[in-house]
Design a protein around this motif. Structure first.
Motif, mmCIF file in Angstrom:
data_model
loop_
_atom_site.group_PDB
_atom_site.id
_atom_site.type_symbol
_atom_site.label_atom_id
_atom_site.label_comp_id
_atom_site.label_asym_id
_atom_site.label_seq_id
_atom_site.Cartn_x
_atom_site.Cartn_y
_atom_site.Cartn_z
ATOM 1 N N HIS A 178 -7.730 -76.224 38.020
ATOM 2 C CA HIS A 178 -7.122 -75.079 37.336
ATOM 3 C C HIS A 178 -8.137 -74.411 36.415
ATOM 4 O O HIS A 178 -8.221 -73.180 36.360
ATOM 5 C CB HIS A 178 -5.908 -75.513 36.514
ATOM 6 C CG HIS A 178 -4.722 -75.897 37.346
ATOM 7 N ND1 HIS A 178 -3.651 -76.576 36.802
ATOM 8 C CD2 HIS A 178 -4.429 -75.703 38.652
ATOM 9 C CE1 HIS A 178 -2.754 -76.791 37.747
ATOM 10 N NE2 HIS A 178 -3.201 -76.269 38.879
ATOM 11 N N TYR A 179 -8.902 -75.235 35.683
ATOM 12 C CA TYR A 179 -9.908 -74.702 34.766
ATOM 13 C C TYR A 179 -10.981 -73.937 35.543
ATOM 14 O O TYR A 179 -11.358 -72.827 35.167
ATOM 15 C CB TYR A 179 -10.532 -75.841 33.954
ATOM 16 C CG TYR A 179 -11.601 -75.366 33.005
ATOM 17 C CD1 TYR A 179 -11.267 -74.745 31.807
ATOM 18 C CD2 TYR A 179 -12.948 -75.513 33.310
ATOM 19 C CE1 TYR A 179 -12.241 -74.291 30.942
ATOM 20 C CE2 TYR A 179 -13.927 -75.067 32.448
ATOM 21 C CZ TYR A 179 -13.568 -74.459 31.273
ATOM 22 O OH TYR A 179 -14.540 -74.000 30.414
ATOM 23 N N ASP A 180 -11.449 -74.527 36.618
ATOM 24 C CA ASP A 180 -12.479 -73.889 37.439
ATOM 25 C C ASP A 180 -11.987 -72.542 37.965
ATOM 26 O O ASP A 180 -12.709 -71.542 37.922
ATOM 27 C CB ASP A 180 -12.864 -74.820 38.599
ATOM 28 C CG ASP A 180 -14.003 -74.269 39.424
ATOM 29 O OD1 ASP A 180 -15.093 -74.064 38.859
ATOM 30 O OD2 ASP A 180 -13.795 -74.014 40.622
ATOM 31 N N ARG A 181 -10.768 -72.525 38.436
ATOM 32 C CA ARG A 181 -10.189 -71.281 38.944
ATOM 33 C C ARG A 181 -10.055 -70.247 37.822
ATOM 34 O O ARG A 181 -10.367 -69.075 38.001
ATOM 35 C CB ARG A 181 -8.830 -71.587 39.563
ATOM 36 C CG ARG A 181 -8.206 -70.413 40.245
ATOM 37 C CD ARG A 181 -7.017 -70.844 41.089
ATOM 38 N NE ARG A 181 -6.422 -69.623 41.608
ATOM 39 C CZ ARG A 181 -5.162 -69.288 41.449
ATOM 40 N NH1 ARG A 181 -4.339 -70.095 40.830
ATOM 41 N NH2 ARG A 181 -4.710 -68.161 41.923
ATOM 42 N N LEU A 182 -9.626 -70.710 36.655
ATOM 43 C CA LEU A 182 -9.436 -69.806 35.521
ATOM 44 C C LEU A 182 -10.744 -69.146 35.105
ATOM 45 O O LEU A 182 -10.789 -67.952 34.842
ATOM 46 C CB LEU A 182 -8.835 -70.567 34.337
ATOM 47 C CG LEU A 182 -8.645 -69.767 33.048
ATOM 48 C CD1 LEU A 182 -7.608 -68.660 33.257
ATOM 49 C CD2 LEU A 182 -8.224 -70.677 31.915
ATOM 50 N N ILE A 183 -11.820 -69.913 35.043
ATOM 51 C CA ILE A 183 -13.068 -69.323 34.549
ATOM 52 C C ILE A 183 -13.855 -68.601 35.632
ATOM 53 O O ILE A 183 -14.778 -67.859 35.311
ATOM 54 C CB ILE A 183 -13.964 -70.372 33.837
ATOM 55 C CG1 ILE A 183 -14.382 -71.482 34.787
ATOM 56 C CG2 ILE A 183 -13.273 -70.919 32.608
ATOM 57 C CD1 ILE A 183 -15.452 -72.403 34.207
ATOM 58 N N ASN A 184 -13.485 -68.795 36.903
ATOM 59 C CA ASN A 184 -14.254 -68.166 37.976
ATOM 60 C C ASN A 184 -13.557 -67.035 38.710
ATOM 61 O O ASN A 184 -14.231 -66.144 39.221
ATOM 62 C CB ASN A 184 -14.700 -69.227 38.990
ATOM 63 C CG ASN A 184 -15.789 -70.110 38.429
ATOM 64 O OD1 ASN A 184 -16.810 -69.617 37.965
ATOM 65 N ND2 ASN A 184 -15.560 -71.406 38.442
ATOM 66 N N GLU A 185 -12.241 -67.040 38.777
ATOM 67 C CA GLU A 185 -11.560 -66.022 39.577
ATOM 68 C C GLU A 185 -11.320 -64.691 38.872
ATOM 69 O O GLU A 185 -11.562 -63.655 39.469
ATOM 70 C CB GLU A 185 -10.252 -66.578 40.146
ATOM 71 C CG GLU A 185 -10.500 -67.526 41.299
ATOM 72 C CD GLU A 185 -9.227 -67.930 42.013
ATOM 73 O OE1 GLU A 185 -8.206 -67.219 41.908
ATOM 74 O OE2 GLU A 185 -9.255 -68.973 42.666
ATOM 75 N N SER B 113 -11.996 -61.359 37.176
ATOM 76 C CA SER B 113 -13.258 -60.620 37.205
ATOM 77 C C SER B 113 -13.735 -60.231 35.815
ATOM 78 O O SER B 113 -14.849 -59.763 35.651
ATOM 79 C CB SER B 113 -13.102 -59.371 38.070
ATOM 80 O OG SER B 113 -12.081 -58.552 37.536
ATOM 81 N N ASN B 114 -12.917 -60.448 34.809
ATOM 82 C CA ASN B 114 -13.257 -59.985 33.471
ATOM 83 C C ASN B 114 -12.961 -61.085 32.454
ATOM 84 O O ASN B 114 -11.813 -61.506 32.310
ATOM 85 C CB ASN B 114 -12.424 -58.726 33.170
ATOM 86 C CG ASN B 114 -12.813 -58.059 31.886
ATOM 87 O OD1 ASN B 114 -13.397 -58.659 30.999
ATOM 88 N ND2 ASN B 114 -12.463 -56.791 31.770
ATOM 89 N N ASP B 115 -13.999 -61.544 31.751
ATOM 90 C CA ASP B 115 -13.806 -62.584 30.727
ATOM 91 C C ASP B 115 -12.847 -62.134 29.629
ATOM 92 O O ASP B 115 -12.175 -62.951 29.012
ATOM 93 C CB ASP B 115 -15.143 -62.957 30.076
ATOM 94 C CG ASP B 115 -16.037 -63.770 30.990
ATOM 95 O OD1 ASP B 115 -15.553 -64.236 32.042
ATOM 96 O OD2 ASP B 115 -17.218 -63.941 30.662
ATOM 97 N N TRP B 116 -12.802 -60.827 29.388
ATOM 98 C CA TRP B 116 -11.887 -60.332 28.365
ATOM 99 C C TRP B 116 -10.442 -60.618 28.738
ATOM 100 O O TRP B 116 -9.608 -60.881 27.872
ATOM 101 C CB TRP B 116 -12.083 -58.830 28.121
ATOM 102 C CG TRP B 116 -13.249 -58.568 27.221
ATOM 103 C CD1 TRP B 116 -14.474 -58.063 27.579
ATOM 104 C CD2 TRP B 116 -13.323 -58.805 25.814
ATOM 105 N NE1 TRP B 116 -15.282 -57.972 26.475
ATOM 106 C CE2 TRP B 116 -14.607 -58.418 25.378
ATOM 107 C CE3 TRP B 116 -12.418 -59.310 24.876
ATOM 108 C CZ2 TRP B 116 -15.009 -58.511 24.048
ATOM 109 C CZ3 TRP B 116 -12.826 -59.413 23.550
ATOM 110 C CH2 TRP B 116 -14.109 -59.024 23.147
#
Length: 88
Positions: A26-33, A35-38
């Motif tokens: 879940h974490y990996d998906r959250l930080i990678n999918e 398109s905008n860190d904001w």
């Protein structure tokens, strides 16, 4: 520009070693999918609602972490050694 990276890196330092395999996914998906860190920052600080596909237990953990209830000083990112430390 990017949101303050210390929120994400400090969260990772405090939580990654104790996450289950599913939570790490879940974490990996959250930080990678997204398109905008904001977007992640706005979801974590509850400035915007989290889309259902990212509204997981890990997002709830990040939201709680962002509240900083203990009023910790979070002025800098942690050193990166934690990435190489064995899990406790």
């Amino acid at each position: 520009t990017h949101p303050d990276p210390s929120l994400f890196s400090l969260f990772a330092k405090e939580n990654l070693a104790r996450m289950s395999k599913e939570q790490l996914n879940h974490y990996d998906r959250l930080i990678n999918e997204p398109s905008n860190d904001w977007d992640i920052y706005y979801w974590a600080t509850e400035a915007k609602p989290t889309p259902p596909e990212f509204d997981t237990d890990v997002m709830a953990m990040l939201r709680e972490f962002a509240k900083n209830r203990n009023r910790e000083q979070r002025l800098r990112q942690p050193d990166l050694e934690y990435l190489f430390e064995p899990p406790r």
